[in-house]
Design a protein around this motif. Structure first.
Motif, mmCIF file in Angstrom:
data_model
loop_
_atom_site.group_PDB
_atom_site.id
_atom_site.type_symbol
_atom_site.label_atom_id
_atom_site.label_comp_id
_atom_site.label_asym_id
_atom_site.label_seq_id
_atom_site.Cartn_x
_atom_site.Cartn_y
_atom_site.Cartn_z
ATOM 1 N N UNK A 37 -29.133 39.172 5.509
ATOM 2 C CA UNK A 37 -27.806 39.334 6.470
ATOM 3 C C UNK A 37 -27.049 38.349 6.544
ATOM 4 N N UNK A 38 -27.671 37.088 6.469
ATOM 5 C CA UNK A 38 -26.843 35.885 6.701
ATOM 6 C C UNK A 38 -26.734 35.138 5.329
ATOM 7 N N UNK A 61 -28.901 23.582 8.907
ATOM 8 C CA UNK A 61 -28.525 24.045 7.603
ATOM 9 C C UNK A 61 -29.486 25.209 7.165
ATOM 10 N N UNK A 62 -28.897 26.173 6.514
ATOM 11 C CA UNK A 62 -29.590 27.451 5.989
ATOM 12 C C UNK A 62 -29.628 27.509 4.443
ATOM 13 N N UNK A 63 -30.883 27.490 3.988
ATOM 14 C CA UNK A 63 -30.910 27.589 2.443
ATOM 15 C C UNK A 63 -31.667 29.003 2.164
ATOM 16 N N UNK A 103 -49.986 30.497 11.939
ATOM 17 C CA UNK A 103 -49.458 31.696 12.687
ATOM 18 C C UNK A 103 -47.993 31.647 12.756
ATOM 19 N N UNK A 104 -47.295 32.940 13.043
ATOM 20 C CA UNK A 104 -46.031 33.101 12.837
ATOM 21 C C UNK A 104 -45.450 33.657 14.337
ATOM 22 N N UNK A 105 -44.171 33.093 14.450
ATOM 23 C CA UNK A 105 -43.646 33.500 15.656
ATOM 24 C C UNK A 105 -42.565 34.179 15.532
ATOM 25 N N UNK A 106 -42.062 35.478 16.442
ATOM 26 C CA UNK A 106 -41.027 36.161 16.384
ATOM 27 C C UNK A 106 -39.918 36.365 17.110
ATOM 28 N N UNK A 107 -38.646 36.604 16.599
ATOM 29 C CA UNK A 107 -37.575 36.906 17.565
ATOM 30 C C UNK A 107 -36.812 37.802 17.119
ATOM 31 N N UNK A 108 -35.763 38.566 17.807
ATOM 32 C CA UNK A 108 -34.869 39.422 17.352
ATOM 33 C C UNK A 108 -33.491 38.914 16.969
ATOM 34 N N UNK A 109 -33.001 39.063 15.874
ATOM 35 C CA UNK A 109 -31.654 38.667 15.613
ATOM 36 C C UNK A 109 -30.511 39.744 15.250
ATOM 37 N N UNK A 110 -29.273 39.474 15.613
ATOM 38 C CA UNK A 110 -28.298 40.431 15.405
ATOM 39 C C UNK A 110 -27.095 39.690 14.611
ATOM 40 N N UNK A 111 -27.086 40.016 13.403
ATOM 41 C CA UNK A 111 -25.648 39.190 12.792
ATOM 42 C C UNK A 111 -24.270 39.580 13.616
ATOM 43 N N UNK A 112 -23.459 38.707 13.627
ATOM 44 C CA UNK A 112 -22.272 38.657 14.334
ATOM 45 C C UNK A 112 -20.928 38.492 13.268
#
Length: 173
Positions: A37-38, A61-63, A103-112
């Motif tokens: 979504x991003x 910077x997001x790739x 190991x993996x870490x988790x978050x919640x994300x909401x596009x704006x």
């Protein structure tokens, strides 16, 4: 979990690692299951505190690479990886890791609107002892260990319902 790339790519979230977080030893969002979504590009990061003005906390910077997001302070950095999977209307689980992590870490994300995003840190202390027990979560050294995507989805839905976003990304390009 190695934190160097996470600090570089998600600096505002890394500061929150003193809290108990949601983690797993194996990926709960598998390759090919991710959503995008991003857009790739440059983002400004802002740390959010209840009642305070957002505080600039660096750039990311997001790739997009092989369906995953690579997040770094600079396009040449190794950074961290993030894979998103939708868990509700406009809400995504974000799985974050570094190359070679076990190991993996988790978050919640909401596009704006405008291409940015809000992030909720996966703080498992938001859940009651009874909720952690009902979900089958185990506490291990201030971390809630997850074993399934259904556990992750339920835990993040509670986190978003009971807490405020901790980090905002705004498009910088």
């Amino acid at each position: 979990m190695a934190r160097r790339g996470l600090r570089a790519g998600l600096a505002g979230i890394a500061a929150l690692l003193v809290s108990a977080c949601l983690v797993s030893e194996a990926p709960l969002i598998l390759s090919g299951e991710g959503a995008a979504p991003l857009r790739a590009g440059d983002y400004e990061q802002y740390e959010l505190e209840d009642g305070d003005e957002p505080e600039f906390d660096g750039r990311a910077v997001v790739v997009i690479r092989d369906g995953d997001y690579l997040i770094a302070e600079d396009p040449d950095d190794e950074g961290s990886f993030m894979r998103l999977k939708q868990i509700g209307r406009g809400l995504y689980a974000a799985q974050v890791w570094e190359e070679g992590d076990d190991s993996y870490m988790y978050l919640a994300m909401r596009p704006q609107r405008g291409g940015g995003a809000l992030f909720w840190f996966g703080d498992c202390t938001v859940l009651t002892d009874a909720e952690r027990s009902d979900l089958g979560l185990t506490m291990d050294d201030r971390e809630c260990v997850l074993n399934s995507f259904s556990q992750l989805k339920a835990a993040l839905e509670i986190v978003v319902e009971r807490s405020s976003p901790m980090l905002e990304w705004r498009r910088a390009d």
